[in-house]
Design a protein around this motif. Sequence first.
Motif, mmCIF file in Angstrom:
data_model
loop_
_atom_site.group_PDB
_atom_site.id
_atom_site.type_symbol
_atom_site.label_atom_id
_atom_site.label_comp_id
_atom_site.label_asym_id
_atom_site.label_seq_id
_atom_site.Cartn_x
_atom_site.Cartn_y
_atom_site.Cartn_z
ATOM 1 N N ILE A 1 2.958 6.077 -2.615
ATOM 2 C CA ILE A 1 4.116 6.909 -2.981
ATOM 3 C C ILE A 1 4.235 7.020 -4.496
ATOM 4 O O ILE A 1 4.513 8.099 -5.030
ATOM 5 C CB ILE A 1 5.407 6.327 -2.368
ATOM 6 C CG1 ILE A 1 5.352 6.400 -0.845
ATOM 7 C CG2 ILE A 1 6.635 7.077 -2.887
ATOM 8 C CD1 ILE A 1 6.476 5.655 -0.146
ATOM 9 N N CYS B 1 0.829 -1.208 0.000
ATOM 10 C CA CYS B 1 0.000 0.000 0.000
ATOM 11 C C CYS B 1 0.861 1.253 0.000
ATOM 12 O O CYS B 1 0.576 2.218 -0.725
ATOM 13 C CB CYS B 1 -0.922 0.006 1.217
ATOM 14 S SG CYS B 1 -2.296 -1.166 1.125
ATOM 15 N N LEU B 2 1.927 1.246 0.796
ATOM 16 C CA LEU B 2 2.829 2.401 0.847
ATOM 17 C C LEU B 2 3.486 2.643 -0.506
ATOM 18 O O LEU B 2 3.609 3.789 -0.959
ATOM 19 C CB LEU B 2 3.893 2.183 1.926
ATOM 20 C CG LEU B 2 3.438 2.314 3.382
ATOM 21 C CD1 LEU B 2 4.560 1.938 4.331
ATOM 22 C CD2 LEU B 2 2.952 3.729 3.668
#
Length: 311
Positions: free
Chosen positions: A39, A34-35
Amino acid sequence: MSAVNDTKFKPAVFLLTGISEQEDVHLWLSIPFCLIYVISIVGNSVILFIIKTDPSLHDPMYIFLSMLAVTDLGLSITTMPTILGIYLFNSKEISLNACFAQLFFIQLLQCIESSVLLLMAFDRFIEICNPLRYASILTLPRIAKMGLVFVLRAVAVTFPLPFLLKRFHYCKSNVLSHSYCLHQEVMKMACSDIKVNDIYGLSVILITMGLDSLLISLSYVMIFKTVLSVASHTEFLRALNTCVSHLCAILLFYIPVIGLAVTHRFGNSSSHLLQVVLGYIYQMVPPLINPIVYSVKSKHFRARIIRAFIK
């Protein structure tokens, strides 16, 4: 009777897989994924916003960078539903038509990204080897025409792929080794002769990414030859520094592509983990790293980003 048998052995869905088959680990693995997606999407969106809103960035180098950002956004959006679906919701099933559509867009966007990297290499070549004609060669209409030609090339060579796969019946295992669909893996699930698909898939890679990588290499040979013949050591390093971001983007794109193609065609069961890891690098690392690399290496672009957020 044969029609009945064909229908019987044709699966309605493929099953996608993650890194680990242990479902209790999936939620933890979903956090870094998810990160990475957040990003990637935010980073590439910021690049597009800054370039669009700042007239001083409407020159060829940044226009090509915006093309790269659009392509990276497309790749992230194409693979995000199935990858996060597995780790967040344990949703592994994908219909044949959805699978064919996903592999088409993945292949299409990879071909376009390869073309954009070639255009960026051409930009570096003209600026360093023929700086006086840079503005007259890379005009906005010419850039638009080159971009359109490469998009049409990508569409033309990838459009037949889903139709070549759709004609097959799939009587082998319907479990895929990646969290998304790839042409070179899906075609191996068919119970028919896949020689045409195999040859055509290899041809697509050779006439797009293969040809692009060759022309990129020739561009950098000419760049280094020009700089070494007319510049001092300091000027050579300064010229090389302007190419670092592009060289990083090239390596991040082509190394996983080549590695994944080799392991799928010549690998054995022991290389399964390597295929999976390369598959994630192939899809997720370039959209994540490209915005960071270009923001860090370009002082002018970094200053524009800081100014935009301070306002």
